[in-house]
Structures are given as C-alpha cells and as structure tokens.
Design an enzyme around this catalytic site. Structure first.
Site, PDB file in Angstrom:
ATOM      1  N   TYR A 126       6.497 -73.189  37.504  1.00 12.73           N
ATOM      2  CA  TYR A 126       4.504 -73.315  37.576  1.00 12.73           C
ATOM      3  C   TYR A 126       3.977 -73.622  39.042  1.00 12.73           C
ATOM      4  O   TYR A 126       3.515 -73.018  39.644  1.00 12.73           O
ATOM      5  CB  TYR A 126       3.779 -74.041  36.205  1.00 12.73           C
ATOM      6  N   SER A 169      -3.700 -74.634  41.301  1.00 10.75           N
ATOM      7  CA  SER A 169      -3.505 -75.629  40.583  1.00 10.75           C
ATOM      8  C   SER A 169      -3.364 -77.357  41.580  1.00 10.75           C
ATOM      9  O   SER A 169      -2.512 -76.463  42.171  1.00 10.75           O
ATOM     10  CB  SER A 169      -3.017 -75.492  39.900  1.00 10.75           C
TER      11      SER A 169
END
Lengths: 441, 245
Positions: free
Chosen positions: B150, B137
C-alpha cells in the site's frame, strides 16, 4: 468496544457494528443473536448497549425526501435532530417536538418517544411521526403508522428499540416565521407558585421551569418558570425581521477534562442554585432569544457530562399523575435537600395527556435532575424511586441507568402487555439492551 | 453567484462523502463518481436536502483505464476542482503472498488515481484553471514491513502529484496532496488506532476544503504526523531495517 451512555455510567464492553448501507445493516441484524440499535449515544444509561451486538446508526444518516406542501421529512435513523434544524430552519421549518438536546438521533427520538417543552400542548414526539419502517430479526422491513400495523407503531414509539431496528421514518416539521423565540421568565417563590404558573398558562406554546432542589422551608421548590413562543415577524425589530432566520451561531464551550470528584458537592451546588435563582429573578420578564439558547442551552457546553467527573452521573426523571403531583414533588424535594448531595440541574415540567403503549409521559408533572454517581446518591435514588411509586408515578427509561426490575414493574402496569407483545412477536429474543435485561422487559 | 462544481472520485468512501458534504455546505454543486453510482442515491438526496445544491451521480471505475477519457468528457460540466479519494489498503499479509492482490492494491492507489488525474490535468491545463486534489497517505513516506505494498503505491501517487504540481504551477492549475494519518473510516474499522494520532473524515474534509481555497500544496491532517514522518524518514536505513515501526 467500550460503551456507555451520556451519563457515563454504567460502562460496558460491547461488540459494535456500524453498517454503512441498508444491506450491511440487514446482515448485521441477521447475524447476531440479539441486537440493539444505537443512535448518537445520548440515552443516559444502558438503553442503547447490547454487549452481544450494538448497531450504531451513525452512517445511516441520510435525509431522503422533503415535501414542502405538508412539511414532511423522510430520513434515516442516524440523522440528528440538530441536522434537521440546520437544514430546514432557514427555509421556515422547525421540529414539531424538540427534546432538551439537539444531538439526539431521529431513531433515538422515536425509540424513546422524547418530549419537549410543548408536551402540555402538543404531546410527545409521536405526534409528529407519520410512519416508521422497522426491521425485524430476519431483516424484513415493516412500515407502521397509527393506521397501518398500529400495534408495531404503538410499541415502537417509546419502545426503546425493543421492537426492531428503525430504518426510516417520516416526520412532520412545523412552519415558523423566524429563528427567534419570545421568552418570558417568571420567578416562583416555591413549588406551589411554580405549579400555579404552569396551570395558569396552558396556552403557552412552550413552558418549563428550572427548579432549585436544595432550597428548603418556605422557599422549597423555588423556580424560574419560562414560557416561550416562536417569534412572529411582527414580534421582531425591523432589522431582524428582514433576515428572520439569520441568528448568530451560539458560542460553544467544551469541558476539556474530567472535573475532579470534589468539584461538585453540596456546597458548590447550593451556591450555584442560589446564585442562579437570584440572577434569574433579576432578569425576569420578556426577551427575544434565539432558538438554540431557548431549546438547547446545555448543548452550548460540549461534553458537559464531564463536570461530574470520571465516575459519571445518574439522571433521575419521573412523572407523577396530576392529582398526586404536588404531594409527590414536595416529598421528592424534601428527600433531595435532606440528602445533601450536589444536584445542579433540575427541571420541572407540566405534561399534557399522552396516548401510547409504552411511552414515558402521562398527564401530570415531571421532575428531572442529575447527580454524580456515588454510594450516597445511589441510596437517595432508591428513595426517590419509592416516593415516585407511592404517588403513582413512573420513570423515563432514556434517563435510567440503575433502576431495579421490581421498581420498574411496580411503576408501570403497561409492562405486562409490553412483555406479552415482545414475546408474541418474537422481539424478546432478538432485540435487547443491557437495560431491557436489567428490567426484565 | 453560482459556485463552481466539485468532482469527487471515490465518493462512496467515508472521506469522499465527508468532502462532498463540506463543499456542498459552501454552496458548490457536487459530482459524485464511484462504481455502482446509483447506490449513492440516498447520499445524493441527503446532500440536496441539507445543502440545497445540485448533486449528480456518475459511474466511474478507477481500474478501468480505458473508460477514463470518456468518463471525463461525459461529465455534464467540467469541474473546477477534481478530488481523487480512491484507495484500497488490502491486507499486507495477503499482499505478500497473493501477488494479484498486491497488484490490485498498487493499481487502485497509484495507477488508477494517477491516470484519471492526468486526464483532468491535461484538460485543466488547456483551460488554464482548476485544482486537482489527490488523497495519498503518510504510508507513502517510507516503506515499512507492515504495509509497504500500500505504502509504495501511495509513494508513487505522492511523487506523481508533486511532479504534476511542478508541471502545472505556471499554468493556473493547482495541485493539492493530502496526507492523512489514521482516520476513522471503513478502511480502519476494527484497528486499534492511537487516539491522539487519529482523526475523522469530517476533519480531513475541512482541511481539504481549506487547502483548496488557500492553494496549499501538501497537507497533513494532524500536525504531529508531519514531525513523526520527518523522524521516520531521517532514521538511517541500517537501523530502520531491523526495527518494527
């Protein structure tokens, strides 16, 4: 989430759910006061919007089984008709009934009981549906067919999602020898000539006419009538017959932005229609064309709804009983040309007999056209409503965005029975759309 | 000619499904791996019917490291391409207070994915061929207050992929790092995402297929993200720490 139909009018703010599994769907249905299912959002108006809870079936789009012996496909409601063609045409199967766009979901096709260019011969989508699984407000699923739970089946086909949420269906595909169509286009100088052509060709598999709604006098209702057949191998040149399912992908164009409001007016519309007719007349005769161009010419222009500008557009589609068709169509055309609004795309089609509790078609003629939304066209639409009522016609709910409850009630005697079934089966409180509320269904 | 099989780890996710469809549409048999794999039966039949390829289901839990080796050896056929789409965002606010939740996010985005791809890396290296794909990501490019738990796990995963690529470059094994920005998936449902920076699982899948075929190393799904992250990485820490980004 802001939602509207394909016509982009009206625009409503709705709570939207997009379940990814049967269990999630059941939770969403049980949790909401009332819901409506929404497939690919191709109904033109507010049929698939419930501000309290709209359930999108886009993730419930799996094909589950196919039986090649009988051509039966079992699939979830979010599968698009175009996906079915993409998967099965190369294996020799096509939709038994194909509406004007392949971007319609299976659930939507069943709920609106859509029709195609073969309605005069094969009837509506209903005729290819073996059974449907429908979820009720408690989350329980009932399978219905013409024989099993026929009341639910009758009211689900054409019931606009107002009998429950379709969770699965089995449909029959039709075998075809190729992906090509043999198409014959004939010009008709006026409405009478166009209707004569339909009446003279009851055995054509497919028939449809583009009609110039703006022509007047002796040319009123001039049309290009198109007849079609699935090409057999013997219809094709040898090189094509060898790879009968290999057709080039249709080139697609996207309308990149909203056209300004003035782009579409009576002058441009009249010029477009005149040009289209002249060009079509010159090119008349027989030709071989691919399935996509024949069935779904507008799909080649993605987002074509944007040509009507930001305010959106309204579709009008009615059907008139056979005996009153000529007089009714004639009156509708006069009103449209007199109103001098920009009407680009108008389609005339002969319907055959229809059995169902609440589906749109009846034997006769259907006229469909769209208008940009403005005060003048809304007035014209009310006048078209009245003419349709005067001639015993009725309206297509999948296209409607603005009709009044009174007009709808006057157009369709079946509404009482439909309402009674909704009450009796507990559907009325649980399954509703902005449209069903507007029309008091 | 029969095409080589493609394995999707985390096949229930929207990007996982879209990727499986994209490879199946090209004629690749696909292996779908996820927890409760038998709940993917509808997707299995769908892929078989749409694309006319073989589709198999495999039970897989990315957090259960002890089972990974057996999982790989239990596959009916060693895939040519192994794609890890597994990810878990969690709620940042919860991740700050509930450290068990934070650890779960870290393990789901880094430890588990790295562990399973390492299993494949060793086997692919011996075989001398194959492609490993990790969906990481842009959140891993720099830690931000709004999702650093995250983001840190994705940063670890991105670094792992980069190192793996370096190690295997001469061994016939290619490694692709996928850095999607905002994608309309179950993970982001209900978030107010900026439309110009948001893409769909289908677009991610197409870009991923393209990267595997052309042996691209790192892909952003929307080019804008490459420049946005370039800028975000370039902001001095003394300024960065005081801003809400």
């Amino acid at each position: 989430m802001i939602l509207s139909g394909w016509g982009r009018y009206p625009v409503l703010d709705a709570a939207v759910h997009a379940p990814r599994s049967f269990a999630e769907l059941r939770e969403d249905v049980r949790a909401a006061q009332s819901v409506i299912a929404r497939g690919n959002g191709r109904a033109y108006g507010d049929s698939a919007i419930n501000t309290a809870a709209t359930i999108k079936t886009q993730h419930l789009n799996r094909m589950l089984a196919f039986d090649p012996d009988i051509g039966q496909l079992i699939a979830e409601p979010g599968v698009l008709l175009g996906d079915i063609i993409a998967a099965f045409l190369s294996r020799g199967w096509f939709l038994a009934v194909a509406p004007g766009t392949k971007f319609v979901s299976l659930g939507g096709a069943i709920a609106a009981d859509v029709h195609g260019k073969n309605h005069h011969k094969d009837g509506s989508f209903r005729t290819c549906v073996d059974w449907v699984d429908v979820m009720d407000a408690q989350g329980a699923v009932t399978r219905c067919s013409a024989l099993e739970n026929p009341v639910l089946f009758d009211h689900t086909l054409g019931g606009m999602g107002l009998t429950g949420v379709i969770t699965r269906a089995a449909i029959r595909l039709r075998p075809v020898e190729s992906a090509w169509m043999v198409q014959t286009t004939q010009p008709a100088a006026n409405l009478e000539a166009a209707m004569d052509l339909f009446e003279a060709n009851p055995d054509a598999s497919y028939s449809v006419a583009w009609i110039d709604c703006l022509a007047t006098g002796s040319t009123k209702g001039r049309s290009l009538v198109t007849l079609g057949e699935h090409a057999r191998l013997t219809d094709l040149p040898e090189d094509r017959a060898r790879a009968a399912f290999d057709v080039p992908d249709n080139r697609t164009w996207a309308v990149p932005f909203d056209a300004p409001g003035f782009a579409l007016n009576k002058v441009t519309a009249r010029a477009f229609n005149a040009l289209y007719y002249r060009r079509g007349s010159r090119k008349s005769g027989q030709q071989i064309t691919n399935w996509d161009s024949f069935f779904f010419p507008l799909d080649a222009i993605l987002h074509w709804n944007r040509i009507y500008g930001r305010k959106g557009f309204a579709q009008f589609q009615c059907v008139l009983p056979l005996a009153a068709s000529y007089a009714g169509l004639s009156a509708l055309l006069s009103a449209i040309s007199k109103a001098e609004v920009g009407a680009f795309l108008a389609v005339l089609k002969r319907f055959g007999p229809q059995t169902s509790a609440f589906s749109f078609p009846m034997e006769g003629y259907t006229l469909a056209l769209d208008f940009p939304v403005n005060a003048r066209t809304l007035r014209l639409l009310s006048e078209l409503d009245r003419i349709t009522l005067d001639h015993g016609g009725r309206f297509y709910l999948a296209k409607d965005a603005r009709m009044s409850a009174d007009v709808f009630a006057a157009s369709d005697k079946r509404i009482e029975a439909f309402r009674a079934e909704r009450q009796g089966n507990g559907w009325q409180n649980s399954f509703a759309s902005a449209q069903s509320r507007r029309l008091n269904l | 000619m029969t095409k080589s099989p493609v394995l999707i780890l985390g096949a229930r996710s929207d990007i996982g499904k879209a990727t499986a469809h994209a490879f199946a549409a090209l004629g690749h048999p696909v292996q779908l791996a996820a927890r409760n794999a038998d709940t993917l039966k509808a997707d299995q039949s769908d892929m078989v019917l749409r694309h006319n390829v073989a589709v198999s289901l495999h039970e897989f839990d990315v957090l259960d490291l002890a089972t990974h080796a057996a999982f790989v050896d239990g596959l009916p056929e060693m895939p040519d391409v192994a794609i890890c789409v597994v990810g878990l965002m969690g709620e940042q606010s919860q991740n700050e207070q509930d450290l068990d939740a934070a650890v779960r996010v870290m393990r789901s985005n880094y430890e588990g994915p790295a562990h399973i791809l390492a299993e494949f890396a060793n086997r692919f290296e011996v075989r001398g061929s194959g492609t490993l794909v990790g969906v990481s990501s842009v959140a891993g490019e720099r830690g931000r207050a709004t999702n650093y738990v995250y983001g840190s796990a994705k940063a670890g995963f991105s670094a792992f992929l980069s190192g793996l690529r370096n190690r295997l470059a001469g061994k016939g094994v290619h490694v692709v790092t996928v850095l999607p920005g905002f994608v309309e998936t179950k993970m982001t449902e209900g978030m107010d995402l900026p439309a110009p920076l948001t893409t769909t699982p289908d677009h991610v899948a197409q870009a991923l297929v393209d990267a595997v075929e052309r042996k691209v190393n790192i892909i952003y799904i929307k080019r804008t993200w490459r420049y946005i992250m370039m800028i975000i990485r370039a902001i001095p820490e003394s300024i960065f720490k005081t801003r809400k980004i």
